[in-house]
Design an enzyme around this catalytic site. Structure first.
Site, mmCIF file in Angstrom:
data_model
loop_
_atom_site.group_PDB
_atom_site.id
_atom_site.type_symbol
_atom_site.label_atom_id
_atom_site.label_comp_id
_atom_site.label_asym_id
_atom_site.label_seq_id
_atom_site.Cartn_x
_atom_site.Cartn_y
_atom_site.Cartn_z
ATOM 1 N N LYS A 22 4.746 8.941 -15.691
ATOM 2 C CA LYS A 22 3.621 8.756 -15.151
ATOM 3 C C LYS A 22 3.590 7.602 -14.269
ATOM 4 C CE LYS A 22 -0.686 8.856 -14.482
ATOM 5 N NZ LYS A 22 -1.383 9.608 -13.314
ATOM 6 N N SER A 23 3.172 7.740 -13.082
ATOM 7 C CA SER A 23 2.886 6.434 -12.328
ATOM 8 C C SER A 23 2.277 5.070 -13.142
ATOM 9 C CB SER A 23 2.040 6.677 -11.012
ATOM 10 O OG SER A 23 2.422 7.668 -10.189
ATOM 11 N N ASN A 51 -8.061 16.819 -10.306
ATOM 12 C CA ASN A 51 -7.922 15.647 -10.976
ATOM 13 C C ASN A 51 -8.357 14.483 -10.532
ATOM 14 O OD1 ASN A 51 -5.757 13.584 -10.927
ATOM 15 N ND2 ASN A 51 -4.925 15.348 -9.866
ATOM 16 N N MET A 108 -7.930 11.326 -12.386
ATOM 17 C CA MET A 108 -7.268 10.691 -13.715
ATOM 18 C C MET A 108 -7.709 9.325 -13.376
ATOM 19 S SD MET A 108 -6.567 13.457 -15.181
ATOM 20 C CE MET A 108 -5.735 12.710 -16.808
ATOM 21 N N CYS A 144 -1.276 8.219 -4.374
ATOM 22 C CA CYS A 144 -2.580 8.576 -5.548
ATOM 23 C C CYS A 144 -3.872 8.851 -4.769
ATOM 24 C CB CYS A 144 -2.738 7.573 -6.462
ATOM 25 S SG CYS A 144 -3.781 7.706 -7.687
ATOM 26 N N ILE A 153 4.897 17.474 -2.124
ATOM 27 C CA ILE A 153 3.779 16.706 -2.055
ATOM 28 C C ILE A 153 3.164 16.132 -3.469
ATOM 29 C CG2 ILE A 153 3.328 17.455 0.427
ATOM 30 C CD1 ILE A 153 0.979 19.235 -0.737
ATOM 31 N N SER A 179 -1.108 15.786 -4.820
ATOM 32 C CA SER A 179 -2.233 16.606 -4.781
ATOM 33 C C SER A 179 -2.749 16.443 -3.427
ATOM 34 C CB SER A 179 -3.230 16.161 -5.831
ATOM 35 O OG SER A 179 -3.291 15.035 -6.056
ATOM 36 N N GLY A 221 4.394 21.142 -5.781
ATOM 37 C CA GLY A 221 3.127 21.877 -5.423
ATOM 38 C C GLY A 221 2.948 23.354 -5.587
ATOM 39 N N GLY A 222 2.313 23.856 -6.598
ATOM 40 C CA GLY A 222 2.177 25.098 -6.671
ATOM 41 C C GLY A 222 3.083 25.941 -7.477
ATOM 42 N N THR A 250 0.907 21.209 -12.271
ATOM 43 C CA THR A 250 0.002 21.886 -13.023
ATOM 44 C C THR A 250 0.360 22.906 -13.797
ATOM 45 O OG1 THR A 250 -1.684 21.725 -11.026
ATOM 46 C CG2 THR A 250 -2.169 23.420 -12.253
#
Ligand SMILES: O=C(O)c1[nH]c(=O)[nH]c(=O)c1I
Length: 309
Positions: free
Chosen positions: A44-45, A68, A70, A127, A190, A192, A247-248, A270
């Protein structure tokens, strides 16, 4: 069938890994990833100090993906450096960092500079959910240019960047021009899609609390933009800068599409949150089946060979 990949010397057994931010924040989550079929572990960043992140609800899923805000909850750089020091696995680790300011990024990088046990930094320039800041660094080209110029004076270890989505050819060229000046280890495309909203029509309201419901969009609905970003940077970046696609991705077919666009590896966000650790085994199996049917023996048989007509 070989689906391993090599990111500038970092050998990754399977080209499929987790995306930063998804089930990779705590010791247990990192341990589970380390023991899983994920080719690498992306953390996690993190920031200098631990952060609680934004108020909840801050995450929401629907069939088209996720939203999100977060707010960068994480256990702080010292926790992640300590975890890296005491881990005893050969699996590659990408330590994601995302300071709230350029100065904080310097502080984090100086600490990371003395750690030997991570394979590379993934510098998060994208972010979209920081209340403290109004701009996504990845969209401020002059700020990024100055930042990287200074950063590479003192930081000599492997470092890649995580980019936001771009949409105009001029922006891809501008960003590639900047990155091509530096020893960038890899580029992850990428993050989000910034500042979407999802609506609950029963409550006639947004679905997350922070930022009046605006948040980063992930999952299936962003795949066309993510593929385009991979393809554009594959076209404009120096040939020695590998691209990690994100991405997706929901199926082995999606993984294949990313490699076809020029990605050397992919990250699952996701769908990993929806499915959990088994997602990696399923995607590996599905990708291998596709390669078998097409008679490809490795990723290099088709990497970047997207046909246009
Ligand atoms: O809100 C977050 O923690 C977050 N959420 C995202 O969608 N991307 C990011 O890079 C981050 I640092």
């Amino acid at each position: 069938i070989d689906i391993s990949t090599n990111i500038n010397g970092i050998k990754i057994s399977s080209c499929i890994m987790n995306a930063s931010g998804i089930l990779c924040c705590t010791e247990k989550e990192l341990y589970n990833l380390m023991m899983s079929s994920s080719g690498a572990v992306v953390t996690k960043s993190c920031t200098i100090k631990p952060r609680k992140g934004n108020l909840k609800p801050r995450y929401f899923e629907w069939k088209g993906g996720s939203i999100n805000s977060m707010g960068l909850p994480n256990l702080g750089i010292d926790f992640y450096l300590n975890f890296l020091e005491k881990k005893n696995s050969k699996k590659p680790f990408l330590l994601s960092i995302s300071g709230l300011s350029i100065e904080e990024n310097y502080l984090i990088l100086r600490k990371a500079n003395i750690s030997s046990n991570m394979n590379a930094i993934e510098l998060n320039l994208s972010c979209p959910n920081l209340l403290e800041k109004d701009k996504i660094l990845g969209y401020d080209f002059s700020k990024i240019s100055d930042f990287l110029e200074n950063l590479f004076q003192f930081y000599k270890k492997p470092l890649g960047v995580k980019l936001p989505p771009y949409f105009e050819d001029f922006h891809f060229r501008k960003m590639a021009f900047i990155l091509n000046k530096y020893p960038i280890y890899f580029v992850t495309c990428i993050n989000s899609l910034p500042n979407g909203i999802c609506i609950d029509i029963n409550k006639e309201s947004v679905v997350i609390h922070p930022k009046k419901g605006f948040g980063g969009i992930g999952g299936l609905s962003i795949k066309p933009f993510a593929l385009a970003n991979v393809r554009k940077f594959y076209t404009y970046l120096r040939k020695d800068i590998p691209i990690i696609g994100c991405g997706g991705i929901c199926t082995g077919k999606d993984v294949f599409e990313y490699i076809l666009c020029g990605a050397s590896a992919v990250q699952i966000g996701t769908q990993f949150l929806k499915e959990g650790i088994p997602v990696f085994d399923r995607l590996i199996k599905e990708l291998i089946t596709i390669l078998k049917n097409k008679n490809y023996s490795s990723l290099n048989s088709f990497k970047g060979k997207l046909n246009v007509f």
